[in-house]
Enzyme design. Structure first.
Site, PDB file in Angstrom:
ATOM      1  N   ASP A  22       0.861  -1.184   0.000  1.00 29.79           N
ATOM      2  CA  ASP A  22       0.000   0.000   0.000  1.00 29.79           C
ATOM      3  C   ASP A  22       0.896   1.232   0.000  1.00 29.79           C
ATOM      4  O   ASP A  22       1.775   1.365   0.858  1.00 29.79           O
ATOM      5  CB  ASP A  22      -0.906   0.014   1.237  1.00 29.79           C
ATOM      6  CG  ASP A  22      -2.015  -1.029   1.159  1.00 29.79           C
ATOM      7  OD1 ASP A  22      -2.095  -1.741   0.142  1.00 29.79           O
ATOM      8  OD2 ASP A  22      -2.797  -1.126   2.118  1.00 29.79           O
ATOM      9  N   ASP A  55     -15.182  -2.731  -1.582  1.00 30.54           N
ATOM     10  CA  ASP A  55     -14.797  -2.459  -0.198  1.00 30.54           C
ATOM     11  C   ASP A  55     -16.069  -2.232   0.608  1.00 30.54           C
ATOM     12  O   ASP A  55     -16.878  -1.378   0.244  1.00 30.54           O
ATOM     13  CB  ASP A  55     -13.909  -1.215  -0.130  1.00 30.54           C
ATOM     14  CG  ASP A  55     -12.690  -1.334  -1.044  1.00 30.54           C
ATOM     15  OD1 ASP A  55     -12.199  -2.464  -1.214  1.00 30.54           O
ATOM     16  OD2 ASP A  55     -12.247  -0.312  -1.590  1.00 30.54           O
TER      17      ASP A  55
END
Length: 247
Positions: A8, A129
């Site tokens: 990330d 998500d």
């Protein structure tokens, strides 16, 4: 069955967030390309990369870091975060990505996802998500009223390569994957599902190899790998054995 190590990116560095909160970022490696090489050397076959700044900005922010990763590893790379147009998609695929992950745009403009799948077959994944069972967008900053399965079913037959399903309520806090909701999604659609959010220990890896979970394409691991809670060799050996048993 694939274990995807995660990188990330925030401000050019490799970080992990807690519960998707940009203010709760831990830097694990200031050199993402070196981290990509390390994962390849450990035996991983894929790499999952997210441009966190890009997810909030709606456009690529950590492009230089992603380019460095692509140069550093021979492994296929999938990238999400801030990819919102056909031009973005084409640009990244031409730069060496194996596949792009479309999240917010999958909610805002499903037709664009379907067009992208037609134009770039096998190279477009959808990122779903969820928080409290509802889909979140704009880098998880906004909740929608859309259900996870409801969104996923919009892409049946479109040629989506995979759905990356992240349970935000578990992301980065090592409480274990939400197997119930992940397998429910995998049962509801024919598109391959990749589990994300909360993978905590070798128990989750073992759970991945059980018969009912082998319908999944795989799972993504971030913090558990960085914190040493998962031994890469042991995890990859377990997954290889499960693959053999499935043949």
């Amino acid at each position: 069955m694939i274990l995807f190590p995660a990188i990330d990116l925030k401000d050019g560095q490799c970080v992990r967030l807690k519960l998707g909160d940009m203010e709760q970022a831990t830097v694990y490696n200031p050199d993402p390309a070196a981290q990509a090489r390390a994962f390849e050397e450990q035996g991983f076959e894929w790499l999952h990369v997210v441009d966190l700044n890009g997810a909030f900005a709606g456009e690529t922010v950590n492009g230089a870091a992603v380019d460095a990763i692509l140069k550093a590893t021979k492994n296929p790379v999938q990238l999400g975060g801030g990819i919102r147009t056909l031009e973005h998609i084409e640009n990244w695929l031409s730069r060496g990505l194996k596949r792009v992950i479309l999240g917010t745009v999958a909610v805002r403009d499903p037709a664009l996802v379907i067009e992208a799948c037609r134009k770039f077959p096998g190279r477009v994944a959808v990122g779903i998500d969820a928080k409290g069972g509802k889909v979140a967008v704009e880098g998880w900053a906004e909740a929608s009223e859309l259900g996870v399965v409801e969104l996923a079913r919009k892409f049946e037959g479109a040629g989506v390569a995979a759905i990356i399903y992240t349970d935000i309520d578990r992301d980065g806090i090592l409480t274990g994957i939400n197997w119930a909701s992940t397998l429910e999604l995998a049962d509801a659609v024919s598109i391959p599902v990749i589990a994300s959010g909360g993978l905590a220990s070798m128990d989750d890896i073992r759970r991945m190899t059980e018969p009912d979970a082998q319908k999944l394409e795989g799972a993504i691991s971030g913090r558990a790998l960085y914190d040493g809670r998962i031994d890469p060799k042991e995890a990859l050996d377990l997954i290889r054995e499960a693959r053999k048993g499935k043949l």
